[in-house]
Design an enzyme around this catalytic site. Structure first.
Site, PDB file in Angstrom:
ATOM      1  N   HIS A 163       0.870  -1.193   0.000  1.00 54.20           N
ATOM      2  CA  HIS A 163       0.000   0.000   0.000  1.00 54.20           C
ATOM      3  C   HIS A 163       0.898   1.232   0.000  1.00 54.20           C
ATOM      4  O   HIS A 163       1.512   1.560   1.014  1.00 54.20           O
ATOM      5  CB  HIS A 163      -0.899   0.012   1.245  1.00 54.20           C
ATOM      6  CG  HIS A 163      -1.845   1.173   1.308  1.00 54.20           C
ATOM      7  ND1 HIS A 163      -3.191   1.031   1.564  1.00 54.20           N
ATOM      8  CD2 HIS A 163      -1.653   2.508   1.164  1.00 54.20           C
ATOM      9  CE1 HIS A 163      -3.773   2.212   1.570  1.00 54.20           C
ATOM     10  NE2 HIS A 163      -2.856   3.140   1.336  1.00 54.20           N
ATOM     11  N   HIS A 201       1.590   5.386  -1.627  1.00 55.11           N
ATOM     12  CA  HIS A 201       1.226   6.580  -2.404  1.00 55.11           C
ATOM     13  C   HIS A 201       2.504   7.158  -3.000  1.00 55.11           C
ATOM     14  O   HIS A 201       3.380   7.614  -2.263  1.00 55.11           O
ATOM     15  CB  HIS A 201       0.551   7.626  -1.512  1.00 55.11           C
ATOM     16  CG  HIS A 201      -0.699   7.118  -0.882  1.00 55.11           C
ATOM     17  ND1 HIS A 201      -1.933   7.235  -1.484  1.00 55.11           N
ATOM     18  CD2 HIS A 201      -0.900   6.442   0.270  1.00 55.11           C
ATOM     19  CE1 HIS A 201      -2.850   6.658  -0.707  1.00 55.11           C
ATOM     20  NE2 HIS A 201      -2.242   6.170   0.359  1.00 55.11           N
ATOM     21  N   LEU A 202       2.606   7.106  -4.322  1.00 52.29           N
ATOM     22  CA  LEU A 202       3.817   7.616  -4.982  1.00 52.29           C
ATOM     23  C   LEU A 202       3.636   9.017  -5.528  1.00 52.29           C
ATOM     24  O   LEU A 202       4.603   9.669  -5.888  1.00 52.29           O
ATOM     25  CB  LEU A 202       4.235   6.679  -6.121  1.00 52.29           C
ATOM     26  CG  LEU A 202       5.008   5.425  -5.726  1.00 52.29           C
ATOM     27  CD1 LEU A 202       5.264   4.545  -6.957  1.00 52.29           C
ATOM     28  CD2 LEU A 202       6.331   5.767  -5.057  1.00 52.29           C
ATOM     29  N   ARG A 203       2.369   9.472  -5.653  1.00 53.45           N
ATOM     30  CA  ARG A 203       2.081  10.796  -6.247  1.00 53.45           C
ATOM     31  C   ARG A 203       2.571  10.814  -7.705  1.00 53.45           C
ATOM     32  O   ARG A 203       2.817   9.771  -8.301  1.00 53.45           O
ATOM     33  CB  ARG A 203       2.708  11.950  -5.445  1.00 53.45           C
ATOM     34  CG  ARG A 203       2.542  11.856  -3.928  1.00 53.45           C
ATOM     35  CD  ARG A 203       1.085  11.794  -3.498  1.00 53.45           C
ATOM     36  NE  ARG A 203       0.973  11.981  -2.059  1.00 53.45           N
ATOM     37  CZ  ARG A 203      -0.065  11.596  -1.339  1.00 53.45           C
ATOM     38  NH1 ARG A 203      -1.076  10.960  -1.898  1.00 53.45           N
ATOM     39  NH2 ARG A 203      -0.122  11.827  -0.052  1.00 53.45           N
ATOM     40  N   ASN A 226      -5.081   7.299  -5.901  1.00 56.88           N
ATOM     41  CA  ASN A 226      -5.754   8.565  -5.532  1.00 56.88           C
ATOM     42  C   ASN A 226      -4.937   9.795  -5.930  1.00 56.88           C
ATOM     43  O   ASN A 226      -4.602  10.633  -5.104  1.00 56.88           O
ATOM     44  CB  ASN A 226      -6.089   8.595  -4.028  1.00 56.88           C
ATOM     45  CG  ASN A 226      -4.856   8.594  -3.131  1.00 56.88           C
ATOM     46  OD1 ASN A 226      -3.836   8.021  -3.490  1.00 56.88           O
ATOM     47  ND2 ASN A 226      -4.950   9.226  -1.975  1.00 56.88           N
ATOM     48  N   LYS A 248      -9.252  -0.356  -5.727  1.00 54.40           N
ATOM     49  CA  LYS A 248      -9.277   0.249  -4.397  1.00 54.40           C
ATOM     50  C   LYS A 248     -10.587   0.993  -4.158  1.00 54.40           C
ATOM     51  O   LYS A 248     -10.991   1.821  -4.967  1.00 54.40           O
ATOM     52  CB  LYS A 248      -8.111   1.245  -4.287  1.00 54.40           C
ATOM     53  CG  LYS A 248      -8.074   2.065  -3.006  1.00 54.40           C
ATOM     54  CD  LYS A 248      -7.610   1.249  -1.813  1.00 54.40           C
ATOM     55  CE  LYS A 248      -7.785   2.008  -0.504  1.00 54.40           C
ATOM     56  NZ  LYS A 248      -6.734   2.971  -0.241  1.00 54.40           N
ATOM     57  N   HIS A 268     -10.511   0.925   1.884  1.00 48.53           N
ATOM     58  CA  HIS A 268     -10.281   1.932   2.927  1.00 48.53           C
ATOM     59  C   HIS A 268     -11.481   1.813   3.858  1.00 48.53           C
ATOM     60  O   HIS A 268     -12.575   2.267   3.536  1.00 48.53           O
ATOM     61  CB  HIS A 268     -10.174   3.340   2.318  1.00 48.53           C
ATOM     62  CG  HIS A 268      -9.880   4.386   3.348  1.00 48.53           C
ATOM     63  ND1 HIS A 268      -8.711   5.094   3.390  1.00 48.53           N
ATOM     64  CD2 HIS A 268     -10.607   4.824   4.414  1.00 48.53           C
ATOM     65  CE1 HIS A 268      -8.722   5.929   4.424  1.00 48.53           C
ATOM     66  NE2 HIS A 268      -9.866   5.789   5.053  1.00 48.53           N
ATOM     67  N   HIS A 293      -4.563  -0.640   5.735  1.00 50.91           N
ATOM     68  CA  HIS A 293      -4.089   0.098   6.921  1.00 50.91           C
ATOM     69  C   HIS A 293      -5.004  -0.071   8.133  1.00 50.91           C
ATOM     70  O   HIS A 293      -5.637   0.856   8.601  1.00 50.91           O
ATOM     71  CB  HIS A 293      -3.852   1.583   6.625  1.00 50.91           C
ATOM     72  CG  HIS A 293      -4.860   2.264   5.734  1.00 50.91           C
ATOM     73  ND1 HIS A 293      -6.212   2.184   5.934  1.00 50.91           N
ATOM     74  CD2 HIS A 293      -4.696   3.045   4.645  1.00 50.91           C
ATOM     75  CE1 HIS A 293      -6.817   2.879   5.005  1.00 50.91           C
ATOM     76  NE2 HIS A 293      -5.936   3.404   4.213  1.00 50.91           N
ATOM     77  N   LEU A 350      -4.629   9.106   8.034  1.00 49.86           N
ATOM     78  CA  LEU A 350      -5.931   8.428   8.069  1.00 49.86           C
ATOM     79  C   LEU A 350      -5.753   6.974   7.652  1.00 49.86           C
ATOM     80  O   LEU A 350      -4.994   6.718   6.717  1.00 49.86           O
ATOM     81  CB  LEU A 350      -6.915   9.136   7.133  1.00 49.86           C
ATOM     82  CG  LEU A 350      -7.423  10.478   7.677  1.00 49.86           C
ATOM     83  CD1 LEU A 350      -8.206  11.230   6.616  1.00 49.86           C
ATOM     84  CD2 LEU A 350      -8.274  10.270   8.930  1.00 49.86           C
ATOM     85  N   ASP A 364       1.608   2.599   3.533  1.00 54.00           N
ATOM     86  CA  ASP A 364       0.738   3.774   3.409  1.00 54.00           C
ATOM     87  C   ASP A 364       1.565   5.052   3.450  1.00 54.00           C
ATOM     88  O   ASP A 364       1.087   6.094   3.914  1.00 54.00           O
ATOM     89  CB  ASP A 364      -0.352   3.783   4.487  1.00 54.00           C
ATOM     90  CG  ASP A 364      -1.465   4.782   4.154  1.00 54.00           C
ATOM     91  OD1 ASP A 364      -1.567   5.189   2.981  1.00 54.00           O
ATOM     92  OD2 ASP A 364      -2.210   5.166   5.068  1.00 54.00           O
ATOM     93  N   HIS A 405       3.366  14.505   1.906  1.00 58.40           N
ATOM     94  CA  HIS A 405       2.754  15.837   1.726  1.00 58.40           C
ATOM     95  C   HIS A 405       3.815  16.856   2.085  1.00 58.40           C
ATOM     96  O   HIS A 405       4.638  16.611   2.981  1.00 58.40           O
ATOM     97  CB  HIS A 405       1.574  16.035   2.685  1.00 58.40           C
ATOM     98  CG  HIS A 405       0.370  15.210   2.370  1.00 58.40           C
ATOM     99  ND1 HIS A 405      -0.557  15.554   1.412  1.00 58.40           N
ATOM    100  CD2 HIS A 405      -0.073  14.042   2.893  1.00 58.40           C
ATOM    101  CE1 HIS A 405      -1.517  14.648   1.367  1.00 58.40           C
ATOM    102  NE2 HIS A 405      -1.241  13.704   2.253  1.00 58.40           N
ATOM    103  N   ALA A 414      -3.710  14.703   5.747  1.00 55.55           N
ATOM    104  CA  ALA A 414      -3.423  13.427   6.415  1.00 55.55           C
ATOM    105  C   ALA A 414      -2.374  12.681   5.616  1.00 55.55           C
ATOM    106  O   ALA A 414      -2.468  12.584   4.393  1.00 55.55           O
ATOM    107  CB  ALA A 414      -4.693  12.600   6.472  1.00 55.55           C
TER     108      ALA A 414
HETATM  109  C1  NCD Z   1      -3.348   9.136   2.165  1.00 55.05           C
HETATM  110  C2  NCD Z   1      -2.902  10.204   1.152  1.00 55.05           C
HETATM  111  O1  NCD Z   1      -2.387  11.243   1.568  1.00 55.05           O
HETATM  112  O2  NCD Z   1      -3.048   9.965  -0.052  1.00 55.05           O
HETATM  113  N1  NCD Z   1      -3.311   9.695   3.480  1.00 55.05           N
HETATM  114  C3  NCD Z   1      -3.195   9.024   4.647  1.00 55.05           C
HETATM  115  O3  NCD Z   1      -3.285   9.656   5.711  1.00 55.05           O
HETATM  116  N2  NCD Z   1      -2.995   7.737   4.676  1.00 55.05           N
HETATM  117  C4  NCD Z   1      -4.683   8.614   1.804  1.00 55.05           C
HETATM  118  C5  NCD Z   1      -5.099   7.375   2.547  1.00 55.05           C
HETATM  119  O4  NCD Z   1      -4.533   6.298   2.370  1.00 55.05           O
HETATM  120  O5  NCD Z   1      -6.042   7.465   3.354  1.00 55.05           O
HETATM  121 ZN    ZN Z   2      -3.163   5.113   1.743  1.00 54.18          ZN
END
Ligand code: NCD
Ligand code: ZN
Length: 346
Positions: free
Chosen positions: A14, A16-18, A42, A100, A137, A175, A220, A248, A252, A264
């Protein structure tokens, strides 16, 4: 006490690479320690079609440091309009590994998510038939439900009905943050699994709220009470095939987190493996480490265990927290686990 540990290269189930500059900056941390990752869909404009997934995968591969053989496993973002045939084709061609579910409004960039779960039943039917993992989620979004209860309420009101209707569907509760979540997964058969993050193994909600408001511990689902953290540690270190690592890691900019309405997400991938290894050592469970990091997830996804291996070394002193990342747009803070971590990937 072993000084060095060599295990099959871990996967991150899991992540997030953006995209763009942020992707370029965070990707080397993942490709340095992980062989594969489930890439979350996302983006500000979510990944909803096979074409979106391929375009995003190509962008990731373009930024991959030379000589790294990292495989980004792509996911689609479930909407109420997701086409079951697109999902089937994506899975059968290998272009897409999972779908997802974000309940609409649950987290970062989830506005396009699902409001009415019955609208996705035709997609779930196909996924059950082809054994394609459904990533959840697991939080309700009703404003009258306390944020600390949202996972537990989701299980009872949303997940249980889905499970009942689709008994063979491969569900991954993403998560996991509560004892209720752990107990639920343990009550299910082998078609239900869960990812657990490094941060939920080491912090409880005090990290975020005691001694001042600490936005860099806000993610989150939000960290819960200590009893929930203990349940997660027990599950992860048990070796049970249904629990595996999903960092996860969600970068940011500090400007977005240190704000009246902070985002988050915790960027933890630089020390994820070291932190998890320390947790296992503290629990006297290093013999279960490779199951959590390198084996259980691959088995659940029905993918081969990685042939590459990584070595972890234990130093006598706690190792420094990874440096913050500097991007053209600003800084991303690395996760400070607030505990001694003597391990390092070498
Ligand atoms: C994630 C994000 O910033 O894309 N944020 C997080 O707090 N985990 C989104 C997510 O997985 O809920
Ligand atoms: Zn996530």
């Amino acid at each position: 006490m072993p000084i060095k540990l060599t295990i099959p290269m871990p996967d991150d189930w899991h992540l997030h690479l953006r995209s763009g500059e942020m992707l370029r900056k965070v990707l080397p941390y993942t490709s340095g320690h992980f062989a594969r990752a489930i890439v979350m869909p996302n983006l500000p404009s979510p990944v909803v079609t096979r074409h979106d997934a391929l375009t995003y995968q190509q962008e990731i591969l373009r930024y991959l440091p030379k000589g790294k053989s990292f495989t980004p496993l792509m996911t689609l973002y479930m909407t109420e309009n997701t086409d079951p045939n697109e999902v089937r084709l994506g899975f059968l061609t290998g272009e897409v590994t999972a779908v997802k579910l974000y309940p609409a409004g649950a987290t970062t960039h989830s506005n396009a998510g699902v409001k009415d779960l019955e609208k996705i039943y035709s997609v779930l039917e196909v996924m059950e038939e082809i054994a394609m993992p459904f990533l959840v989620h697991g939080e309700v979004v009703d404003t009258n439900i306390d944020i600390f209860d949202r996972e537990a309420v989701f299980i009872e009101t949303k997940l249980m009905p889905i499970r009942q209707r689709f008994p063979k569907l491969k569900i991954i509760f993403e998560h996991l943050t509560t004892k209720e979540g752990v107990d639920y997964v343990l009550s299910c058969d082998q078609n239900t699994a869960a990812t657990i993050t490094p941060h939920h193994l080491v912090i409880n909600r005090n990290a975020m709220l005691v001694g001042g408001l600490k936005p860099h511990y806000y993610c989150l689902p939000v960290a819960k009470r200590e009893l929930h953290r203990l349940a997660l540690v027990k599950a992860a270190t048990s070796g049970d095939a249904r629990f595996f690592l999903g960092t996860d890691s969600a970068p940011h900019l500090t400007t977005a987190k240190e704000s009246d309405c902070g985002c988050a997400g915790i960027f933890n991938v630089a020390n994820a493996i070291a932190v998890v290894t320390q947790v296992f050592e503290n629990e006297n469970a290093l013999n279960q480490l490779e199951k959590f990091l390198s084996i259980n997830g691959a088995n659940f996804y029905q993918l081969p265990i990685n042939k590459q291996r990584i070595t972890l070394e234990r130093f006598s002193e706690s190792q420094p927290i990874p440096e913050d990342i500097k991007t053209a747009e600003g800084i991303v803070k690395a996760f400070d686990p607030m505990m001694d971590v003597c391990w390092k990937v070498v």
